[in-house]
Structure formats: structure tokens, C-alpha cells
Design an enzyme around this catalytic site. Structure first.
Site, PDB file in Angstrom:
ATOM      1  N   GLU B  75     -49.601   8.800  43.017  1.00 37.77           N
ATOM      2  CA  GLU B  75     -49.498   7.848  44.130  1.00 37.77           C
ATOM      3  C   GLU B  75     -49.315   6.422  43.649  1.00 37.77           C
ATOM      4  OE1 GLU B  75     -51.964  10.111  43.937  1.00 37.77           O
ATOM      5  OE2 GLU B  75     -51.548  11.463  45.611  1.00 37.77           O
ATOM      6  N   HIS B 144     -60.483  13.667  53.857  1.00 41.33           N
ATOM      7  CA  HIS B 144     -59.179  13.905  54.482  1.00 41.33           C
ATOM      8  C   HIS B 144     -59.186  13.594  55.983  1.00 41.33           C
ATOM      9  CE1 HIS B 144     -58.617  16.251  50.787  1.00 41.33           C
ATOM     10  NE2 HIS B 144     -57.339  16.328  51.044  1.00 41.33           N
TER      11      HIS B 144
HETATM   12  C1  TPP Z   1     -55.037  11.878  45.404  1.00 42.33           C
HETATM   13  C2  TPP Z   1     -54.520  13.082  46.055  1.00 42.33           C
HETATM   14  N1  TPP Z   1     -53.190  13.271  46.165  1.00 42.33           N
HETATM   15  C3  TPP Z   1     -52.701  14.359  46.781  1.00 42.33           C
HETATM   16  C4  TPP Z   1     -53.533  15.297  47.313  1.00 42.33           C
HETATM   17  C5  TPP Z   1     -52.991  16.502  48.042  1.00 42.33           C
HETATM   18  N2  TPP Z   1     -53.119  17.699  47.218  1.00 42.33           N
HETATM   19  C6  TPP Z   1     -54.204  18.478  47.300  1.00 42.33           C
HETATM   20  S1  TPP Z   1     -54.183  19.709  46.181  1.00 42.33           S
HETATM   21  C7  TPP Z   1     -52.696  19.219  45.588  1.00 42.33           C
HETATM   22  C8  TPP Z   1     -52.054  19.980  44.479  1.00 42.33           C
HETATM   23  C9  TPP Z   1     -52.902  19.996  43.275  1.00 42.33           C
HETATM   24  O1  TPP Z   1     -52.285  20.725  42.280  1.00 42.33           O
HETATM   25  P1  TPP Z   1     -53.032  21.082  40.933  1.00 42.33           P
HETATM   26  O2  TPP Z   1     -53.677  19.868  40.389  1.00 42.33           O
HETATM   27  O3  TPP Z   1     -52.069  21.787  40.088  1.00 42.33           O
HETATM   28  O4  TPP Z   1     -54.206  22.053  41.399  1.00 42.33           O
HETATM   29  P2  TPP Z   1     -54.088  23.521  42.023  1.00 42.33           P
HETATM   30  O5  TPP Z   1     -54.009  23.352  43.513  1.00 42.33           O
HETATM   31  O6  TPP Z   1     -52.918  24.187  41.482  1.00 42.33           O
HETATM   32  O7  TPP Z   1     -55.368  24.173  41.641  1.00 42.33           O
HETATM   33  C10 TPP Z   1     -52.241  18.099  46.262  1.00 42.33           C
HETATM   34  C11 TPP Z   1     -50.963  17.412  46.014  1.00 42.33           C
HETATM   35  C12 TPP Z   1     -54.916  15.074  47.183  1.00 42.33           C
HETATM   36  N3  TPP Z   1     -55.810  15.922  47.702  1.00 42.33           N
HETATM   37  N4  TPP Z   1     -55.379  13.981  46.558  1.00 42.33           N
END
Ligand code: TPP
Ligand code: MG
Lengths: 356, 343
Positions: B75, B144
């Protein structure tokens, strides 16, 4: 400046579209000697732990579908070997930070199944009194500094806990779990750098399940692996098969020992797969009927360990089956506890904003 | 032509028409298309999620990945990049998935984008529209579900828009994108599925203009975002007690429409502001302060603010329901200032 001009490194070929090429990059699995460090009791504990996570998640899935669990649920099933293999080295005194996909980490770190289940049901008896929910399960007494709704939210907290441990001259360590997606937050860079210059007692455990929501890792990461980024921070970077609990256990053991001895941080990339949707309800159109991913997706870490443990004479099949049944029963009890628990009292809305 | 459309469709249509009209309009954010570098999708030129809530669905296939950019989870990086794109002549529309993630992106807004024009003596323009999602009511828990439009609206150089209806959402989105400033556009996650009449054509609604959604004589209720529906519900109920309520949907939080609010208060002599933000230093308290300054002599009673409590958003559904301002809470405040009116 004097001396010869530095040559640019030869360009590395970047994997752009292929899942298979990435999975097939070199990973470490359990070495032949790993089994020597595994007692029969440890093997049983780890298997029971993986079963607990699996059963917890299957029930989370079921009761979310039934409408009893509100909000978002991100399932960890399929990634059990990582949380289990790492946390098997930790005591309640050590700390972890977790993620939005945090149920597995919390189970592995000793989180109470009943308190966890009640929390995701939003009940007063939950670990967070029903006020946090699935993405915010925490148990400070067990060293669980919280699941986290902020991707990358754990890096700073984990680093701070490691500063505390170093300052207090304790041999407690910190494990920071994070996803392949989280590795692209700026705070990843800041914290790995600080952890290294200050030789902090911390292990950064990356769970590379190849997806961040609907975005594959081969798109979002400039480096093919997460582990190779360790070079920039002057710390060891290891890539391990994240479905092989014995391999994770062995690798994490070395890193944790290093941290406890004050030798500084390690970055471990555990290669795994996200078998479920990003959250429950995700149609996953970005996976081509699992396509070329299927072979890897179908590797079940629980079965991998069953075979390994039996083959190496650590446990018998009957013992494993008994542990599975026990786990099913434990989780059923947790569900019953959650269902029968009351909602929080209205006053709870206003409580716990400030400490006294 | 106007058709009944969902709130989410209204936003999608606005983005589509803005991109159609101006090739410098570029969207960027996490999974706003989804499935980048996934072979079977690329082959068919398809997107996947089209945003976590599907709001930007279909725009990547139409405009390509150069204009609908899926970013890594970075971000600070992509919001900063949006500022850089804007100050060099593009018109970026970055998406911050949830307004609660603002901490990861705040410098781009607080430290950079909002101040550039001023610091550079009027020589820079930063025409960007940050889309983001807010609001409680979806069991999304403390990280959220917040409502931070007021906090962001307190930054000089930032305009903040919070639409409540599909019609307003489309018109305000098009204004925001045309605007030569940094505009933050707040979408309430619980409104995406609501319906209303939306013209098919391109149209704009001026930023900074409130809308009187119901006329009345005895009490003014000012609302922000989905609180409009609480205001309208209260107006219906009070009508039965012969109290005539004027409901003003603020629509823009910064700069908010002082004239419309003050004209109304001069007529009714009573004001309640409903704001889902936490209760201190928010838009409601700002309105109360300005109105008590500019219309003190017209007031027949204290100005009442009905806001969320001073707590994070709780997860348990029963507590979350208590958290969000509702008609009962507003009626309780109304009784305090309307009693003498009945007498
Ligand atoms: C700061 C922030 N940006 C975006 C999100 C939205 N979001 C939640 S989970 C996720 C994906 C995370 O991917 P990863 O780190 O690979 O974890 P996984 O879900 O695969 O376990 C996103 C973009 C968030 N919760 N917090
Ligand atoms: Mg991932």
C-alpha cells in the site's frame, strides 16, 4: 571511489507464469539424521497437533457454511506442517505473531481449542471474549501475540518482542509467521533489516502457498523465492518443503537455536499450497481446476508424516489412528462448548478499551 | 435513460465511463482485476475477483492490465506511486481495499499528496481519487469495519466524499475523478447491494453539496453515508407524532456544505447529526461546533450527535449491532430536544 567498476550481476531468469517451475525450485526436506532428533513422544505430539488443526478447520468450514460463524474465515488446512513443525520447538514463554490465516498457528502454540472455537463463534467465553473473531485470535499467556487482520501487521510486533527478549537477556525467541503476499509489504524490509543489524532472537517464517487472494506469487514477487531475499539482510535464508513436518521441524530447530544463542535472525520459506479459497466462499477462478497445481495440492502433510513416522518406527498406525480419533473428539467438544456459550453481555461493548 | 441499479454497479459504471472518456484514468490496487499472470485467464483476457467485492469486475478485460493494475500487497508503494502518477499528469484511481489499512498508505496522503500544491506554491496538481471501503455491520471485526472519513477529512488539501445512494455514488465518483485534487471516496460495504435509479449517461454531482432528502420544519437531521437511512426512519416515526423532520444527506464530508445545514437549522431550530465514526473529533462534532458558532441564536436546544461509541468495532454480532447508531438512539436524543416543542 577507486577500484574496478562493479559489474551488474548476470540477470536471473524470472519465473513469470509457471507454478510448476516455482514449486520445483530447490527445497530442503528432512535430512537422514532428522529422525534422530525426533522422539516417539514428539512425533505423537506433532501428529496430534496437525490433526487438531485439520479438524478445527474442517469444523470452522462446516459451521461457517451453516451460518453459525459470522465474518471472514481463512482456512489453514493443508498448511499444518509449518505451524506444527515450528511451534514444536517453542514453549509458552516464546512468542509468535500470526496472520489472518491464523487458526493453525494458535493451535500449534497451545491455544485452547474451546476458547478459540468460542471466539470465532463470537461468544463471551472466547479467547477475546467474542470481541475479536477469527482474524484476531490471541492468547498472550501462551505467547500468542495475535492473529492479524493487517497483512504484514506482525512484522513490527514480532521485532519488538525480540528486542524485549534481548534487552531482558532472556533466551526466549520470537517467530513471525507471514505469507508470500505479506512479503511485499514495506515493513518486511524494515523489520528484517533491523532484526539483522541488532542480531535479534527472531525467526521469520514465510508460508509460501503461492497465492495472496487472487494474485499468484510468480506475479507479485520479483525474486523467484522468498528465501533468497535474506541475502540482502545478511541472514541465512532457507527454503524448505512446507508439507514435510519433519523437514520444517529440523530447519526451524536450527534457526531457533541460532536465535536462542544470540546469533541473530533467520528467514525460512516454507513451500506449501493454499488448498482452500482465500476465504470461505471464494470461487477461485484464478486456479485452473488446480491444473498443473494439482499434483502439489494433493500432497497431504498429514499423510506425509504418517508414512514417515511409521517407516521410521516412531509410531504405529494404530497409535496414529487413535490420535486422530482423540482429536476429532476434542474438536467436537470445542464446537459444543462454543455453541452452548452465551453471547457477550451488552456492557462488554464498552470494556477493555483502556487499561486501569 | 435511467435504470434501477445496484450501488456497486453505479460505481463500476462511473469508473468505466471515466476511463472511456479520459485515457489518463488508471486504476490500481490489490486484486482489482485478480489472476495476473494466470495462464488460462490471460488467454481468455479474463479477470478474476475484480476487487474483493467485485466492484471493478470487467474493467481489466475492457481496458487491459496497463490501465487496471493489480499491485502486490504494497500500500505504501502503490499509494505513493499514485501521487507520483498524478503529479506528472495521469489521473490515477488507487483502491485501498479497507479504510482500516490507511496506516500502511498514510504518508502518501498526509505527508505528500495533500501538501504538494501548497508547498510548491500552487505549481503542482494532484488529481487522484482514492477509493476505499468502510463501515460496520458485516461482522468484519475491528480491523475491517471502521469509519475513518472524518479523520482523513481533517487534512487540508484532501476532499472526502461519502455517498449513500447509487445515484449519488455515480455522480460523485465522476466528479471526484474530474477533480484536480486528492479526493477520498468512501464506499460503505453494506450498501453495495442496495438499489436505486441511476441514469445511464455520464453526469456529475458537485463535491461539497449536501442533499435535502426529505423536507421538514421542526428538526434537522444531518446524516453521513448509510446513516441517511437511520435519519429517514426516524423522520417517518416522528411524523406520526406530528414532528416534521428535515433530513440532509451530507454526501461530502470535506468540505461539508455549511450553507445547506445552517439554512435548515435556522428554519427548524434543532439539529441532530448521525455519524458512524467514533464520537470524538469527528465530522459530527465539527458540524456541531460550526453550527453553534454560526447559528447560535436560532437554536432552541443543544445540538445532539449520535455516533458510534468510543471503542473499536466488536466482532460478536449482538455487540456490533449496539455499536452502530440506530433509530432508537436518535429518538432518545430527539425526545430531549423535542419535548418542549410538543408542550
Ligand atoms: C494491509 C493489508 N492489505 C491488504 C489486506 C487484504 N488481504 C487480506 S489477506 C490478503 C492476502 C494475503 O496473502 P498472503 O500474505 O500470501 O497470505 P495467505 O492468505 O496466502 O495466507 C490480502 C491482500 C489486508 N488484510 N491488510
Ligand atoms: Mg499466500
Amino acid at each position: 571511489m577507486s577500484g574496478k567498476a562493479q559489474r551488474m550481476p548476470e540477470s536471473v531468469s524470472k519465473v513469470e507464469t509457471s507454478f510448476k517451475e516455482l514449486v520445483d525450485l530447490e527445497v530442503r526436506t528432512a535430512t537422514d539424521t532428522a529422525v534422530k532428533n525426533l522422539t516417539s513422544d514428539k512425533a505423537k505430539d506433532m501428529y496430534k497437533n496437525m490433526e487438531d488443526i485439520r479438524n478445527f478447520e474442517e469444523n470452522a468450514k462446516r459451521y461457517f457454511a451453516a451460518g453459525e460463524i459470522p465474518g471472514f474465515v481463512h482456512l489453514y488446512a493443508g498448511e499444518e506442517a509449518i505451524a506444527t513443525g515450528v511451534c514444536a520447538h517453542l514453549t509458552d514463554e516464546d512468542y509468535i505473531t500470526s496472520t489472518h490465516r491464523g487458526h493453525g498457528h494458535c493451535v500449534a502454540k497451545g491455544g485452547d481449542l474451546k476458547g478459540m472455537m468460542a471466539e470465532i463463534f463470537g461468544k463471551a467465553t472466547g479467547l477475546g471474549k467474542g470481541k475479536g473473531g477469527s482474524m484476531h485470535i490471541a492468547d498472550i499467556d501462551k505467547g500468542i501475540l495475535g492473529a492479524n487482520g493487517m497483512v504484514g501487521g506482525g512484522f513490527g510486533i514480532a521485532t519488538g518482542a525480540a528486542i524485549r527478549n534481548k534487552y531482558k537477556k532472556s533466551d526466549r525467541v520470537v517467530v513471525c509467521f507471514f505469507g508470500d503476499g505479506a512479503a511485499n509489504e514495506g515493513v518486511f524490509h524494515e523489520c528484517l533489516n533491523m532484526a539483522s543489524i541488532w542480531k535479534l532472537p527472531i525467526v521469520f517464517v514465510n508460508e509460501n502457498n503461492f497465492f495472496a487472494e487472487a494474485t499468484p506469487q510468480w506475479y507479485s514477487s520479483a525474486s523467484n523465492t522468498i528465501a533468497e531475499r535474506a541475502v540482502a539482510y545478511n541472514m541465512p535464508g532457507v527454503r524448505v518443503n512446507g508439507k514435510d513436518v519433519a523437514g520444517v521441524y529440523e530447519t526451524a530447530g536450527e534457526a531457533i537455536e541460532r536465535a536462542r544463542k544470540g546469533e541473530g535472525p533467520t528467514l525460512i520459506e516454507c513451500v506449501t499450497y493454499r488448498n482452500h479459497g482465500h476465504f470461505e466462499g471464494d470461487e477461485q477462478t484464478y486456479k485452473a481446476d488446480f491444473g498443473e497445481e494439482k499434483e502439489w495440492a494433493d500432497v497431504d502433510p498429514l499423510n506425509v508424516f504418517r508414512e514417515y513416522a511409521i517407516e521410521n518406527g516412531l509410531v504405529t498406525e494404530e497409535e496414529l489412528d487413535k490420535l486422530r480419533e482423540e482429536s476429532i473428539k476434542d474438536v467436537e467438544e470445542a464446537v459444543k462448548f462454543a455453541q452452548e456459550s452465551p453471547e457477550p453481555e451488552p456492557e462488554a461493548l464498552y470494556e477493555d478499551v483502556f487499561a486501569d | 435513460m435511467s435504470k434501477e441499479k445496484l450501488f456497486m454497479q453505479a460505481i463500476n459504471e462511473a469508473l468505466d465511463q471515466a476511463m472511456e472518456k479520459d485515457e489518463d484514468v488508471i486504476l490500481l490496487g490489490e486484486d482489482i482485476a485478480g489472476g495476473a499472470n494466470v495462464k488460462h485467464l490471460e488467454e481468455k483476457n479474463e479477470d478474476s475477483w475484480g476487487g474483493t467485492m467485485g466492484i471493478t469486475r470487467g474493467l481489466m478485460p475492457k481496458y487491459g492490465r496497463e490501465r487496471v493494475i493489480d499491485t502486490p500487497i504494497s500500500e505504501m508503494g502503490y499509494m505513493g506511486a499514485a501521487v507520483g502518477m498524478a503529479v506528472t499528469g495521469l489521473r490515477p484511481v488507487p483502491e485501498l481495499m479497507f479504510n482500516d489499512f490507511i496506516g500502511f498508505a498514510l504518508d502518501s496522503i498526509l505527508g505528500q499528496g495533500s501538501k504538494m500544491r501548497y508547498m510548491f506554491g500552487g505549481k503542482a496538481t494532484v488529481p487522484m481519487t482514492v477509493r476505499t471501503m468502510h463501515g460496520a455491520g458485516a461482522s468484519a471485526a475491528a480491523q475491517h469495519s471502521g469509519s475513518y472519513y472524518g479523520m482523513l477529512g481533517s487534512i487540508p488539501g484532501v476532499k472526502v466524499v461519502v455517498p449513500a445512494t447509487p445515484y449519488d455514488a455515480k455522480g460523485l465518483m465522476l466528479s471526484a475523478i474530474e477533480d484536480n485534487n486528492l479526493v477520498m471516496f468512501f464506499e460503505d460495504k453494506t450498501l453495495y447491494g442496495t438499489k436505486g435509479d441511476v441514469p445511464d449517461e455520464y453526469y456529475t454531482i458537485p463535491i461539497g453539496e449536501a442533499a435535502i432528502k426529505r423536507g421538514g420544519e421542526d428538526l434537522t437531521i444531518v446524516t453521513i453515508g448509510k446513516m441517511l437511512f437511520v435519519g429517514l426512519e426516524v423522520a417517518e416515526i416522528l411524523e406520526k407524532d406530528n414532528v416534521s423532520v428535515e433530513v440532509i444527506d451530507l454526501r461530502t464530508v470535506a468540505p461539508w456544505d455549511q450553507e445547506t445545514v445552517i439554512e435548515s437549522v435556522k428554519k427548524t431550530g434543532r439539529l441532530i447529526v448521525i455519524d458512524e465514526a467514533n464520537p470524538h473529533n469527528n465530522t459530527a462534532t465539527d458540524i456541531a461546533s460550526v453550527v453553534s458558532d454560526r447559528a447560535f441564536d436560532y437554536l432552541d436546544g443543544p445540538i445532539k450527535c449520535v455516533c458510534a461509541p468510543n471503542t473499536p468495532v466488536p466482532f460478536a454480532a449482538n455487540l456490533e449491532k449496539l455499536y452502530i447508531p440506530n433509530a432508537d438512539k436518535v429518538l432518545r436524543e430527539a425526545a430531549e430536544i423535542i419535548d418542549d416543542l410538543k408542550a
